[in-house]
Design a protein around this motif. Structure first.
Motif, PDB file in Angstrom:
ATOM      1  N   GLU A 223      -1.824  -3.523 -14.003  1.00  0.00           N
ATOM      2  CA  GLU A 223      -1.880  -3.173 -12.575  1.00  0.00           C
ATOM      3  C   GLU A 223      -1.813  -1.666 -12.359  1.00  0.00           C
ATOM      4  OE1 GLU A 223      -0.055  -7.324 -12.776  1.00  0.00           O
ATOM      5  OE2 GLU A 223       0.114  -5.421 -13.868  1.00  0.00           O
ATOM      6  N   GLY A 224      -0.934  -1.003 -13.122  1.00  0.00           N
ATOM      7  CA  GLY A 224      -0.787   0.435 -12.923  1.00  0.00           C
ATOM      8  C   GLY A 224      -2.056   1.203 -13.196  1.00  0.00           C
ATOM      9  N   GLU A 225      -2.742   0.853 -14.288  1.00  0.00           N
ATOM     10  CA  GLU A 225      -3.984   1.547 -14.620  1.00  0.00           C
ATOM     11  C   GLU A 225      -5.089   1.179 -13.635  1.00  0.00           C
ATOM     12  OE1 GLU A 225      -5.877   4.385 -16.843  1.00  0.00           O
ATOM     13  OE2 GLU A 225      -3.820   3.683 -17.110  1.00  0.00           O
ATOM     14  N   LEU A 226      -5.178  -0.107 -13.280  1.00  0.00           N
ATOM     15  CA  LEU A 226      -6.226  -0.540 -12.341  1.00  0.00           C
ATOM     16  C   LEU A 226      -5.987  -0.036 -10.929  1.00  0.00           C
ATOM     17  CD1 LEU A 226      -6.708  -4.192 -13.624  1.00  0.00           C
ATOM     18  CD2 LEU A 226      -8.397  -2.358 -13.720  1.00  0.00           C
ATOM     19  N   ALA A 227      -4.748   0.411 -10.650  1.00  0.00           N
ATOM     20  CA  ALA A 227      -4.470   0.985  -9.336  1.00  0.00           C
ATOM     21  C   ALA A 227      -5.290   2.244  -9.094  1.00  0.00           C
ATOM     22  CB  ALA A 227      -2.984   1.289  -9.199  1.00  0.00           C
ATOM     23  N   ARG A 228      -5.824   2.840 -10.142  1.00  0.00           N
ATOM     24  CA  ARG A 228      -6.698   4.005  -9.961  1.00  0.00           C
ATOM     25  C   ARG A 228      -7.995   3.599  -9.265  1.00  0.00           C
ATOM     26  NH1 ARG A 228      -3.966   7.558 -13.333  1.00  0.00           N
ATOM     27  NH2 ARG A 228      -2.923   6.566 -15.086  1.00  0.00           N
ATOM     28  N   LEU A 229      -8.363   2.315  -9.419  1.00  0.00           N
ATOM     29  CA  LEU A 229      -9.524   1.790  -8.709  1.00  0.00           C
ATOM     30  C   LEU A 229      -9.128   1.152  -7.392  1.00  0.00           C
ATOM     31  CD1 LEU A 229     -11.754   0.035 -11.411  1.00  0.00           C
ATOM     32  CD2 LEU A 229     -12.330   2.014 -10.028  1.00  0.00           C
ATOM     33  N   LEU A 230      -8.033   0.391  -7.417  1.00  0.00           N
ATOM     34  CA  LEU A 230      -7.593  -0.350  -6.242  1.00  0.00           C
ATOM     35  C   LEU A 230      -6.125  -0.011  -5.993  1.00  0.00           C
ATOM     36  CD1 LEU A 230      -8.537  -2.397  -4.143  1.00  0.00           C
ATOM     37  CD2 LEU A 230      -7.731  -4.216  -5.645  1.00  0.00           C
TER      38      LEU A 230
ATOM     39  N   GLU B 134      -3.901  -0.693  -3.955  1.00  0.00           N
ATOM     40  CA  GLU B 134      -2.954  -1.728  -3.527  1.00  0.00           C
ATOM     41  C   GLU B 134      -2.226  -2.376  -4.708  1.00  0.00           C
ATOM     42  OE1 GLU B 134      -6.023  -1.207  -2.477  1.00  0.00           O
ATOM     43  OE2 GLU B 134      -6.507  -2.356  -0.675  1.00  0.00           O
ATOM     44  N   LEU B 135      -2.743  -2.206  -5.921  1.00  0.00           N
ATOM     45  CA  LEU B 135      -2.113  -2.831  -7.077  1.00  0.00           C
ATOM     46  C   LEU B 135      -0.844  -2.112  -7.510  1.00  0.00           C
ATOM     47  CD1 LEU B 135      -5.240  -3.717  -9.251  1.00  0.00           C
ATOM     48  CD2 LEU B 135      -3.883  -5.236  -7.806  1.00  0.00           C
ATOM     49  N   GLY B 136      -0.610  -0.908  -7.028  1.00  0.00           N
ATOM     50  CA  GLY B 136       0.604  -0.180  -7.391  1.00  0.00           C
ATOM     51  C   GLY B 136       0.301   1.281  -7.616  1.00  0.00           C
ATOM     52  N   ASP B 137       1.268   1.991  -8.181  1.00  0.00           N
ATOM     53  CA  ASP B 137       1.086   3.393  -8.496  1.00  0.00           C
ATOM     54  C   ASP B 137       0.457   3.527  -9.877  1.00  0.00           C
ATOM     55  OD1 ASP B 137       2.223   4.249  -6.131  1.00  0.00           O
ATOM     56  OD2 ASP B 137       4.259   4.158  -6.959  1.00  0.00           O
ATOM     57  N   PRO B 138      -0.506   4.442 -10.030  1.00  0.00           N
ATOM     58  CA  PRO B 138      -1.061   4.671 -11.370  1.00  0.00           C
ATOM     59  C   PRO B 138       0.039   5.022 -12.356  1.00  0.00           C
ATOM     60  CG  PRO B 138      -2.386   5.778  -9.717  1.00  0.00           C
ATOM     61  CD  PRO B 138      -1.154   5.270  -9.011  1.00  0.00           C
ATOM     62  N   GLN B 139      -0.013   4.449 -13.543  1.00  0.00           N
ATOM     63  CA  GLN B 139       1.058   4.637 -14.515  1.00  0.00           C
ATOM     64  C   GLN B 139       1.035   6.044 -15.075  1.00  0.00           C
ATOM     65  OE1 GLN B 139       0.316   1.656 -17.406  1.00  0.00           O
ATOM     66  NE2 GLN B 139       1.026  -0.032 -16.135  1.00  0.00           N
TER      67      GLN B 139
END
Length: 1014
Positions: free
Chosen positions: A108-115, A117-122
């Motif tokens: 989720e953290g890495e994919l948050a760079r695209l979306l 809403e998934l969380g903060d980028p790790q």
């Protein structure tokens, strides 16, 4: 009685496009069956792409597919990355929440760079994470594959002609690598906007070559189709004259047909309209009430979609008046309410472009200033992930440099955190453009704001030190390199070095010289050492710093690849020490990894391997994925270099799992190549071949890994005795790997392969020239893993090519010189572990054979040495040679038969055709059975390869280099008869040339007397 009657311009009837819609639905059917498909729908603006997509999506929904639509927006040019993918993934998450959550779990953290809403980028971006974008792309593709494993998914990306660079790259990666899932990808773009230099053109050329992608071109309507469209719009049969006139003026463009119909129905004859496209598009806007026209102008400048609250803040109208204005614009089919949000957009982008272009320069700046002030006053007016980028665009287009610069830098930092390096570069270049227009006192208040490269590296405090122009150049250079624009990066670095020519800032200059070294190497314009030497000179004598540690670490890494030895070892030790002093642990871990490899090369095998294993564990623990990927790569390679091939396979297989999980495509490619090398050593040739072909697919667009894969395939073909295939793969590998700075890990294996190919074709002059060039400068420490096989190939070639007399090479000056070169090279070459000690014995045995001193005792000792290491093919070769030596000397036939049986069994299992043929021919000549438990000699064999006595006479002369005429004269036959004999000999031996036939004759000892059969 009814008041104003709204005139619709939309036809309720879907007109034409039968073939195009069939193509889309066929692709959907293939996707439903688990075959991912992609379609590109192209057509000029207004031709009907959106209507076609809407019809297709209606059919997809009827079939139960989850539909995810995202549109490219023009604001992407200002740095809003991945906009269509973010919108589409957001829709997919709403449609399939459980499946989406399961597919994204753990990333989720890495994919948050695209979306977001998934969380903060790790974490924070790694200092030199060139593979960070590739990692993100791999995770995105895997997410889609997992969601589409059990659900049919239709992913639509509209208006690719506006796509930001990161979106284009992600789409290309998706289409290249998508392998499974019930997924259909549909993208649209304006073909008339794709001029010769449009950035979408290279992408279209690339994906056109993919078999899973189909392009669908939408032509303009015919007159009959325009007639059907008019019938649908008017709900009546149109007048033929009107059809003719509108068809003529619209030229079959569906959108223009709609506009012309509305103009006609409102009392404006088509012939009275201007021929100007802009005026045609503005006609209905100009018929709106004043407030509605003003709102349309504001929406046109706000972006592809404008939120209602933001529009209200900018328009400044009472709410009732704003709603009335919006109702008028929507009723006239100029604006549309966004279905999935609280905002408005133009029904057709052509109208928005026309309205925006119609604004006066001062009017455009004023509207953008009002947008910027409204957003600053209330940041919640837009989505959090778009806020900074849109604010930066508003202030920039408002021509307020002092306001724009800090926001542009914040937007660049956000793009960096999302691995959108192309957009980050564009924003940084915009900051460079603004720099001189910003007052000095304002510039001094600007902080780096997570700009990362220059401040920590030079020991500055990012919280108190103002941003300098050089820091901006450093960030832009890194962004250009990370997005693949190395030419631009080199231009920026050169500009910075010109500014640093006065010598007042040696640390920053050293940093830029190190960056220049990396770039010239990657661009194939040198090996980068001169630039690194300059950097080292600049930091010499300065207090420890992260820059100093980085320069030393890069120099040590360069030395490990190009010139391993004491100097590189010392540089790695100093890099570790300096990095520890300044607390730069990522730099320290990279330097420790290099140090461990150099320690192994220097002879401290256990200590070096322990250091490398510790680095691997620490980088995995700290989630330094780039450093961990390098640790897996280098550890597997180093284990192979000391003969620990089984552990190398284990480390490489774990490395592939790790790199794949974290999307480290670059590291995965190198680990795959190292795995294939270890598998070749262990006799796992089929597994190595599969891995090499997989690497070829993975590295389709990158030269070095592709060359690495071809190198492995060439090695396999040499082992199998497939000379032509080995030659082809070696030549291509040389082209790809030679495009970069030469490295011993490539040049020495390539030379060995070229030498083996030349020997297989009987070209001994080429063999000796290649050997002389390889040994001219000696073999540096750490190159024994490449040098011993090369020397063995040269010694074997000389032994195989010797004449059939006991003197061996004596009397042949060229051969004697080559044997001395091999012996001198071996004398100076390290053999730090049992594997290379065995290779040293192998070389010595082949040299003795070449000199006519073949000794079964020497071969027996070699067999015993090779039995202790993990090299089945080399052991089989040694057993074959032992059998040959025993039979030639008339010694122990039973021992010879046992060795020969074992050699042949391994050759059959591995698929080593040449070794198998050698073993079978030797057995036939010696009348030995290769079947276990059958000691009795079989009947006398037919002559080898079915050669007649006369053909053997011809072959003997051919092997001495005689021409057909010389053979005819010596054997008292006609030249024509000699030519016939030569042709038959080539056919029977399966040789492609006279030189190859001669080489086979020597290697297979076809001209020797048969071994003693007593």
């Amino acid at each position: 009685m009814l008041g104003g009657v709204e005139i619709t311009s939309l036809s309720p009837v879907f007109v034409g496009r039968t073939a195009e819609l069939t193509a889309l639905t066929d692709a959907l059917s293939r996707a439903v069956e688990g075959e991912p498909r992609a379609l590109l729908v192209a057509g000029e603006a207004g031709v009907g792409k959106t209507r076609l997509v809407e019809e297709f999506l209606g059919e997809a929904r009827r079939r139960g597919a989850a539909v995810a639509v995202g549109g490219c927006v023009e604001i992407g040019a200002d740095g809003l990355p991945f906009a269509p993918f973010a919108t589409a993934l957001r829709a997919l998450r709403r449609a399939l929440p459980d499946a989406f959550a399961a597919a994204a779990e753990g990333q989720e953290g890495e994919l948050a760079r695209l979306l977001p809403e998934l969380g903060d980028p790790q974490g924070h971006p790694e200092p030199h994470a060139d593979d960070s974008t590739a990692r993100l792309f791999e995770l995105a593709v895997r997410l889609l594959e997992r969601v589409a494993a059990d659900h049919t998914v239709v992913l639509v990306l509209e208006d690719l002609h506006w796509a930001d660079t990161s979106t284009r790259h992600l789409l290309a990666y998706l289409l290249r690598t998508l392998a499974g899932g019930r997924l259909a990808v549909l993208a649209t773009y304006r073909s008339d906007d794709i001029h010769r230099r449009h950035p979408l053109r290279p992408l279209l050329a690339e994906i056109d070559r993919l078999r899973s992608v189909r392009r669908v071109e939408l032509p303009r309507f015919t007159r009959a189709e325009v007639h059907r469209q008019l019938t649908g719009i008017l709900a009546a049969e149109p007048d033929p004259a009107l059809v003719d006139e509108i068809f003529r003026r619209s030229d079959g463009n569906a959108f223009f047909v709609e506009e012309l119909v509305v103009s006609h129905e409102q009392g404006c004859a088509p012939g009275g309209l201007s021929d100007s496209l802009r005026e045609l598009l503005l006609v209905r806007v100009e018929r709106l009430p004043d407030d509605a026209q003003n709102v349309a102008r504001i929406v046109a400048e706000g972006g592809s979609t404008v939120e209602y609250a933001l529009l209200a803040a900018v328009a400044g109208l009472p709410e009732d008046d704003l709603i009335a204005a919006l109702r008028a614009a929507v009723g006239a089919n100029i604006l549309l309410a966004v279905p999935d949000g609280d905002g408005y957009r133009f029904r057709h982008s052509l109208v928005r472009e026309a309205v925006s272009d119609d604004l006066l320069p001062g009017e455009r700046s004023r509207i953008n200033r009002r947008y910027a002030r409204a957003l600053e006053a209330d940041p919640t007016l837009v989505r959090a992930d778009e806020r900074t980028t849109r604010l930066a665009g508003y202030w920039y287009h408002a021509h307020d440099a002092a306001k724009a610069l800090p926001v542009v830098l914040r937007a660049a930092a956000e793009a960096r955190r999302r691995h959108a390096h192309a957009e980050r570069l564009r924003l940084l270049e915009r900051a460079m453009e603004l720099w001189d227009d910003v007052p000095r006192d304002v510039r001094d208040t600007v902080r780096p704001i997570d700009q990362a490269e220059a401040y920590p590296a030079c020991g500055c405090d990012a919280d108190t030190t103002p941003l300098r122009y050089l820091d901006l150049l450093a960030e832009a250079a890194v962004a250009a390199r990370q997005c693949g624009d190395r030419e631009r990066a080199l231009t920026i670095v050169k500009r910075a070095l010109r500014l640093l020519a006065d010598g007042d800032d040696p640390l920053r200059a050293a940093w830029f010289w190190t960056e220049r070294s990396r770039l010239v190497t990657n661009l194939g314009r040198g090996d980068g050492w001169a630039e690194l030497a300059t950097a080292q000179e600049l930091v010499r004598g300065l207090p420890p710093s992260a820059v100093h540690a980085q320069v030393l670490a890069v120099a040590a890494g360069w030395g490990m690849l190009h010139a391993p030895g004491p100097d590189s070892l010392a540089a790695a030790e100093r890099a570790v020490e300096y990095a520890r002093l300044v607390g730069a642990e990522p730099v320290e871990l990279n330097a420790r990894l290099t140090l461990g490899s150099l320690m192994v090369d220097a002879g401290d095998v256990e200590g070096g391997l322990a250091a490398m294993r510790a680095v691997r564990e620490r980088t995995v623990e700290l989630r330094l994925t780039g450093e961990a990927g390098r640790a897996y790569t280098n550890l597997a390679s180093t284990l192979e270099s000391v003969g620990m091939s089984r552990e190398a396979v284990e480390v490489a297989e774990a490395g592939i799992v790790y790199t794949r999980e974290h999307g480290l495509l670059g590291n995965e490619a190198w680990v795959l190549g190292n795995l294939a090398e270890a598998q070749l050593s262990l006799g796992l040739w089929e597994e190595a071949e599969r891995g090499a072909h997989r690497l070829l697919r993975l590295a389709a667009a990158t030269s070095k890994p592709r060359g690495f894969a071809l190198l492995r395939l060439a090695q396999l073909h040499v082992l199998r005795g497939e000379t032509d295939a080995a030659s082809a793969h070696t030549s291509r590998a040389r082209e790809l790997l030679g495009a970069h700075a030469p490295m011993l890990q490539f040049t020495l294996p390539l030379t060995r392969l070229e030498l083996a190919v030349a020997a297989g074709r009987g070209r001994m002059r080429d063999v000796r020239d290649l050997l002389a060039a390889a040994v001219a400068d000696g073999f540096p420490a750490g190159t024994h893993r490449y040098a011993w096989p090369l020397l063995l190939a040269a010694a074997t070639a000389e032994a195989d090519a010797r004449p059939a007399d006991p003197r061996g090479v004596v009397g042949d000056p060229d051969a004697e010189r080559a044997v001395r070169a091999v012996r001198d090279g071996a004398r100076r070459l390290a053999a730090p572990v049992p594997l290379w000690e065995a290779y040293a014995e192998f070389v010595a045995a082949e040299l003795a054979r070449a000199e006519g001193r073949d000794d079964p005792g020497r071969w027996a000792a070699l067999v015993a040495a090779l039995e202790r290491v993990q090299r089945p093919y080399e052991l089989a070769r040694a057993r074959y040679r032992l059998a040959d030596a025993l039979l030639t000397g008339g010694r122990d036939r039973e021992a010879a038969a046992g060795a020969l049986r074992e050699a042949r069994a391994v050759a059959v299992r591995l698929g080593a055709r040449a070794l198998r043929e050698d073993a079978e021919l030797l057995a036939a000549r010696a009348r030995l059975s290769l079947d276990p438990g059958e000691p009795a000699a079989p009947p006398a064999p037919e002559p080898a390869f079915g050669l007649t006595g006369r053909e053997r006479d011809v072959l003997r002369l051919l092997a001495r280099g005689r021409t057909n005429r010389a053979i005819a004269e010596e054997l008292f036959i006609s030249p024509k008869t000699a030519s016939v004999h030569v042709s038959r000999i080539l056919t029977k031996l399966g040789a492609s040339s006279r030189t190859e036939a001669a080489a086979l004759a020597h290697r297979l000892r076809l001209l020797d007397a048969p071994p003693d059969a007593r």
